[in-house]
Design an enzyme around this catalytic site. Structure first.
Site, short mmCIF file in Angstrom:
data_model
loop_
_atom_site.label_atom_id
_atom_site.label_comp_id
_atom_site.label_asym_id
_atom_site.label_seq_id
_atom_site.Cartn_x
_atom_site.Cartn_y
_atom_site.Cartn_z
N ASP A 1 -65.64 13.48 34.15
CA ASP A 1 -66.73 12.95 33.33
C ASP A 1 -67.89 13.94 33.28
OD1 ASP A 1 -68.08 11.17 31.76
OD2 ASP A 1 -68.63 9.80 33.38
N ASN B 1 -61.68 5.53 24.56
CA ASN B 1 -62.11 6.78 23.91
C ASN B 1 -61.76 6.85 22.42
OD1 ASN B 1 -61.59 8.97 26.81
ND2 ASN B 1 -63.44 7.92 26.12
C1 FPP Z 1 -65.57 12.78 29.72
O1 FPP Z 1 -66.73 13.48 29.35
C2 FPP Z 1 -64.36 13.48 29.37
C3 FPP Z 1 -63.44 13.04 28.47
C4 FPP Z 1 -63.60 11.81 27.71
C5 FPP Z 1 -62.23 13.77 28.16
C6 FPP Z 1 -61.71 14.70 29.21
C7 FPP Z 1 -61.10 15.86 28.50
C8 FPP Z 1 -61.05 17.13 28.94
C9 FPP Z 1 -61.50 17.52 30.28
C10 FPP Z 1 -60.54 18.23 28.08
C11 FPP Z 1 -59.15 18.12 27.55
C12 FPP Z 1 -58.14 17.59 28.50
C13 FPP Z 1 -57.07 18.28 28.98
C14 FPP Z 1 -56.10 17.60 29.87
C15 FPP Z 1 -56.84 19.68 28.66
P1 FPP Z 1 -67.74 12.77 28.36
O2 FPP Z 1 -67.50 13.29 27.00
O3 FPP Z 1 -67.64 11.28 28.48
O4 FPP Z 1 -69.09 13.26 28.94
P2 FPP Z 1 -70.50 12.52 28.86
O5 FPP Z 1 -70.37 11.27 29.68
O6 FPP Z 1 -71.43 13.51 29.46
O7 FPP Z 1 -70.77 12.25 27.41
#
Ligand code: FPP
Length: 257
Positions: A30, A78
């Site tokens: 996250d 998501n």
């Molecule tokens: C949360 O950060 C992350 C995600 C919803 C997606 C995770 C994806 C990756 C790490 C990249 C692609 C995956 C792979 C397996 C290569 P957020 O966007 O919710 O962050 P925030 O809470 O700061 O908005």
């Protein structure tokens, strides 16, 4: 296989004995969006840098001998994000699969998924099936990507399957026990996570493996996912190694065996 991180502080023992490592590590990655926002960048830049953290984590866990690594890559919730961000995440996933394929094959890493993957775009579904088939013989680590995953949905569909089996006469209601339900989850056959890490300061599990983490140790860190690299992993593993897992028993009972 050594579980030793490169020493960072002179004189301080920063190693984790292999027997104190989790067998199964699960991670809620996250903070990608906040990482990018802090720099005045588009959220997708955060996901890109987060992909690099995924690569680093997979390599480190493989080197340490952690047999099971499960990553919350895309939740059921998501899908509600802006379409452009969903598309960018799928593209990053595709890129990751293409880039890491060779490394997974060379290092005995088996790719696995949990979640409603039939909802993913066709190109991603095809890449996933191809990579899973190619890496199926990997014996050293199982990398599980939770994609379109929701824990309550998972338990609900397991309950539905139990009901179907009872209705069809294949299962007696009295035979429904924890193993019967666990065997109908996406994670059937996998050990439960020993350690769940969540980055970015949030302290909740957000529908990630609610059944499977019943006895897991939780580790929450303020570090945003794109900044979570090997030193941060080793800090989490050291914290885990220092915990006493009692599974309902007393500390004295565990010490006397
Ligand atoms: C949360 O950060 C992350 C995600 C919803 C997606 C995770 C994806 C990756 C790490 C990249 C692609 C995956 C792979 C397996 C290569 P957020 O966007 O919710 O962050 P925030 O809470 O700061 O908005």
């Amino acid at each position: 296989m050594s579980a030793t991180a490169p020493p960072q502080n002179q004189g301080e023992d920063l190693t984790v004995p292999p027997e104190k490592l989790p067998r199964h590590l699960a991670v809620i990655m996250d903070g990608n969006g906040r990482w990018a926002k802090k720099r005045g960048w588009n959220r997708v830049r955060g996901h890109e840098e987060g992909s690099e953290s995924v690569r680093v984590l997979v390599r480190a866990c493989r080197r340490l001998g952690i047999g099971w690594l499960t990553l919350y890559a895309f939740s059921e919730e998501n899908w509600a994000r802006p379409q452009a961000e969903v598309t960018a995440l799928m593209k990053l996933l595709n890129r990751f699969l293409k880039k890491e394929r060779q490394e997974m094959l060379e290092r005995g890493i088996r790719l696995n998924t949990i979640g409603e993957t039939e909802k993913l775009p066709k190109a991603t579904r095809e890449l996933l099936s191809k990579t899973m088939a190619e890496t199926a013989g990997g014996r050293d680590m199982t990398l599980t990507l939770a994609l379109s995953y929701g824990g309550r949905q998972e338990i609900t569909q397991a309950a539905r399957r139990l009901a179907e089996d009872v209705k069809a006469g294949r299962l007696e209601p009295a035979a429904i026990d924890e193993a019967a339900l666990a065997g109908r989850l996406y994670t059937a056959g996998m050990p439960d996570p020993d350690l769940l890490i969540r980055t970015s300061g949030e302290q909740r599990i957000s529908n990630f493996l609610p059944w499977q983490t019943a006895y897991a140790e939780f580790y929450f860190t303020e570090t945003l996912w794109p900044d979570f690299r090997e030193p941060e992993l080793m800090s989490a593993l050291r914290a885990y190694a220092g915990r006493q897992r009692r599974f309902g028993r007393t500390g004295d009972q565990l010490e006397t065996g």
